[in-house]
Design a protein around this motif. Structure first.
Motif, PDB file in Angstrom:
ATOM      1  N   SER A   1      42.479  38.606  11.640  1.00  0.00           N
ATOM      2  CA  SER A   1      42.756  39.069  12.113  1.00  0.00           C
ATOM      3  C   SER A   1      42.056  40.794  11.957  1.00  0.00           C
ATOM      4  CB  SER A   1      44.736  39.969  12.223  1.00  0.00           C
ATOM      5  OG  SER A   1      44.960  38.961  12.675  1.00  0.00           O
ATOM      6  N   GLY A   2      42.201  41.483  11.047  1.00  0.00           N
ATOM      7  CA  GLY A   2      41.442  41.926   9.747  1.00  0.00           C
ATOM      8  C   GLY A   2      40.079  41.621  10.276  1.00  0.00           C
ATOM      9  N   ASN A   3      39.361  41.012   9.851  1.00  0.00           N
ATOM     10  CA  ASN A   3      37.723  40.762  10.566  1.00  0.00           C
ATOM     11  C   ASN A   3      37.377  40.694  12.154  1.00  0.00           C
ATOM     12  OD1 ASN A   3      35.027  40.313   9.705  1.00  0.00           O
ATOM     13  ND2 ASN A   3      35.706  38.268  10.036  1.00  0.00           N
TER      14      ASN A   3
ATOM     15  N   TYR B   1      35.164  43.578  16.964  1.00  0.00           N
ATOM     16  CA  TYR B   1      35.552  44.496  18.014  1.00  0.00           C
ATOM     17  C   TYR B   1      35.924  45.672  18.091  1.00  0.00           C
ATOM     18  CZ  TYR B   1      35.031  39.929  19.027  1.00  0.00           C
ATOM     19  OH  TYR B   1      34.944  37.899  19.563  1.00  0.00           O
ATOM     20  N   ILE B   2      36.110  47.084  17.204  1.00  0.00           N
ATOM     21  CA  ILE B   2      36.672  48.345  17.460  1.00  0.00           C
ATOM     22  C   ILE B   2      35.143  48.730  17.272  1.00  0.00           C
ATOM     23  CG2 ILE B   2      37.424  49.327  16.286  1.00  0.00           C
ATOM     24  CD1 ILE B   2      40.291  48.092  16.720  1.00  0.00           C
ATOM     25  N   PHE B   3      34.373  47.934  15.452  1.00  0.00           N
ATOM     26  CA  PHE B   3      33.260  49.060  15.243  1.00  0.00           C
ATOM     27  C   PHE B   3      32.347  48.731  14.857  1.00  0.00           C
ATOM     28  CE2 PHE B   3      37.539  50.238  12.389  1.00  0.00           C
ATOM     29  CZ  PHE B   3      37.820  51.035  13.166  1.00  0.00           C
ATOM     30  N   SER B   4      31.988  47.362  15.741  1.00  0.00           N
ATOM     31  CA  SER B   4      30.902  46.080  15.195  1.00  0.00           C
ATOM     32  C   SER B   4      30.840  45.751  14.294  1.00  0.00           C
ATOM     33  CB  SER B   4      30.373  46.898  16.704  1.00  0.00           C
ATOM     34  OG  SER B   4      30.667  47.466  17.700  1.00  0.00           O
ATOM     35  N   ASN B   5      31.674  45.704  13.333  1.00  0.00           N
ATOM     36  CA  ASN B   5      30.826  45.836  12.006  1.00  0.00           C
ATOM     37  C   ASN B   5      31.582  44.224  11.476  1.00  0.00           C
ATOM     38  OD1 ASN B   5      30.279  45.728   9.505  1.00  0.00           O
ATOM     39  ND2 ASN B   5      31.277  47.437   9.312  1.00  0.00           N
ATOM     40  N   SER B   6      31.209  43.548  10.719  1.00  0.00           N
ATOM     41  CA  SER B   6      32.092  42.245  10.709  1.00  0.00           C
ATOM     42  C   SER B   6      31.164  41.711   9.153  1.00  0.00           C
ATOM     43  CB  SER B   6      31.420  40.872  10.968  1.00  0.00           C
ATOM     44  OG  SER B   6      32.158  39.600  11.114  1.00  0.00           O
ATOM     45  N   SER B   7      31.736  40.926   8.141  1.00  0.00           N
ATOM     46  CA  SER B   7      31.091  40.262   6.924  1.00  0.00           C
ATOM     47  C   SER B   7      31.227  39.412   6.948  1.00  0.00           C
ATOM     48  CB  SER B   7      31.644  41.442   5.973  1.00  0.00           C
ATOM     49  OG  SER B   7      31.375  40.854   4.327  1.00  0.00           O
ATOM     50  N   ASN B   8      29.814  38.486   6.449  1.00  0.00           N
ATOM     51  CA  ASN B   8      29.808  37.166   6.417  1.00  0.00           C
ATOM     52  C   ASN B   8      31.136  37.040   4.537  1.00  0.00           C
ATOM     53  OD1 ASN B   8      28.332  36.160   8.188  1.00  0.00           O
ATOM     54  ND2 ASN B   8      26.746  36.800   6.290  1.00  0.00           N
TER      55      ASN B   8
ATOM     56  N   LEU C   1      34.045  36.524   6.005  1.00  0.00           N
ATOM     57  CA  LEU C   1      34.288  34.667   7.441  1.00  0.00           C
ATOM     58  C   LEU C   1      34.458  33.769   6.277  1.00  0.00           C
ATOM     59  CD1 LEU C   1      31.550  35.319   9.904  1.00  0.00           C
ATOM     60  CD2 LEU C   1      34.134  35.346  10.242  1.00  0.00           C
ATOM     61  N   GLU C   2      33.785  33.838   5.329  1.00  0.00           N
ATOM     62  CA  GLU C   2      33.710  32.973   4.018  1.00  0.00           C
ATOM     63  C   GLU C   2      34.765  32.917   3.654  1.00  0.00           C
ATOM     64  OE1 GLU C   2      30.986  32.393   1.402  1.00  0.00           O
ATOM     65  OE2 GLU C   2      29.179  33.155   3.263  1.00  0.00           O
ATOM     66  N   VAL C   3      35.624  34.024   3.278  1.00  0.00           N
ATOM     67  CA  VAL C   3      36.817  34.114   2.620  1.00  0.00           C
ATOM     68  C   VAL C   3      38.322  33.401   3.370  1.00  0.00           C
ATOM     69  CG1 VAL C   3      39.322  35.519   2.056  1.00  0.00           C
ATOM     70  CG2 VAL C   3      37.369  36.304   1.134  1.00  0.00           C
ATOM     71  N   GLN C   4      37.704  33.368   4.791  1.00  0.00           N
ATOM     72  CA  GLN C   4      38.751  32.930   5.651  1.00  0.00           C
ATOM     73  C   GLN C   4      38.641  30.959   5.269  1.00  0.00           C
ATOM     74  OE1 GLN C   4      37.863  35.079   9.279  1.00  0.00           O
ATOM     75  NE2 GLN C   4      38.422  33.602   9.896  1.00  0.00           N
ATOM     76  N   TRP C   5      37.677  30.745   5.124  1.00  0.00           N
ATOM     77  CA  TRP C   5      36.959  29.297   5.277  1.00  0.00           C
ATOM     78  C   TRP C   5      37.809  29.032   3.391  1.00  0.00           C
ATOM     79  CZ3 TRP C   5      32.837  27.444   1.871  1.00  0.00           C
ATOM     80  CH2 TRP C   5      32.950  26.097   2.203  1.00  0.00           C
TER      81      TRP C   5
END
Length: 187
Positions: free
Chosen positions: A34-36, A41-48, A51-55
């Motif tokens: 949810s945080g990612n 979507y709000i800040f147009s910023n993401s981190s791999n 995503l890997e933490v989720q995985w």
């Protein structure tokens, strides 16, 4: 049989503790996801890395809870057919399935995954994705998970044999009233 049943009880307690502890990672996974998504979507910023933490969390839950799932008898089985068979036959199917399928499969995966983990650990393997994480912790989950699954398989095997020998009541019968034949076999 008592020492084996004591061992079975210890294995059950270990997998119960691991399962009840690790399944809280599902909540962590939802929060991270949810945080990612919110940041993306709000800040147009993401981190791999996120995503890997989720995985990693998903892999940890899936692998480390396999023994817990077997303990709780919540693994996939063909109850449409097996559920209609006498309880004693069901127990024999579980015994044969454990020996012929579960143990060899778990041992094969354990044997193949350990060198993969060790190579990743000694190399301090990193994700090839920008900002990715170190890989060995998630690769360690494979041999750990299949070790716990094999241990639980041994525990279930001990319990099934104890039921057949009369050294343990059958918790799987659930009080169903079966008609019995002259030799005591449920029909």
């Amino acid at each position: 049989m008592k020492p084996l049943l004591s061992l079975s009880s210890l294995i059950d307690r270990i997998n119960e503790w691991v399962g009840r502890t690790v399944y809280w990672l599902i909540l962590v996974m939802v929060i991270v996801s949810s945080g990612n998504a919110t940041f993306r979507y709000i800040f147009s910023n993401s981190s791999n890395a996120w995503l890997e933490v989720q995985w990693y969390l998903f892999a940890t839950v899936f692998l480390l809870c396999a023994g817990y799932t077997l303990l709780r008898n919540e693994h996939i089985r063909i109850d449409v057919i097996c559920g209609r068979l006498p309880r004693r036959t069901q127990i024999w199917i579980d015994i044969v399935g454990t020996i012929v399928f579960l143990f060899p499969m778990a041992m094969l995966i354990l044997t193949l995954s350990w060198p993969m983990f060790m190579k990743s650990f000694t190399m301090m393997e990193m994700s090839s994705d920008a900002g990715g994480l170190i890989r060995w912790p998630v690769k360690l989950m494979i041999p750990l998970g299949f070790s716990l699954l094999m241990l639980q398989g041994a525990s279930e095997l001990i319990k099934k044999i104890a039921i057949l020998t009369g050294d343990m009541a059958d918790p799987g019968d659930h009080g169903h009233h079966h008609h019995t034949s002259a030799d005591g076999e449920a029909v």
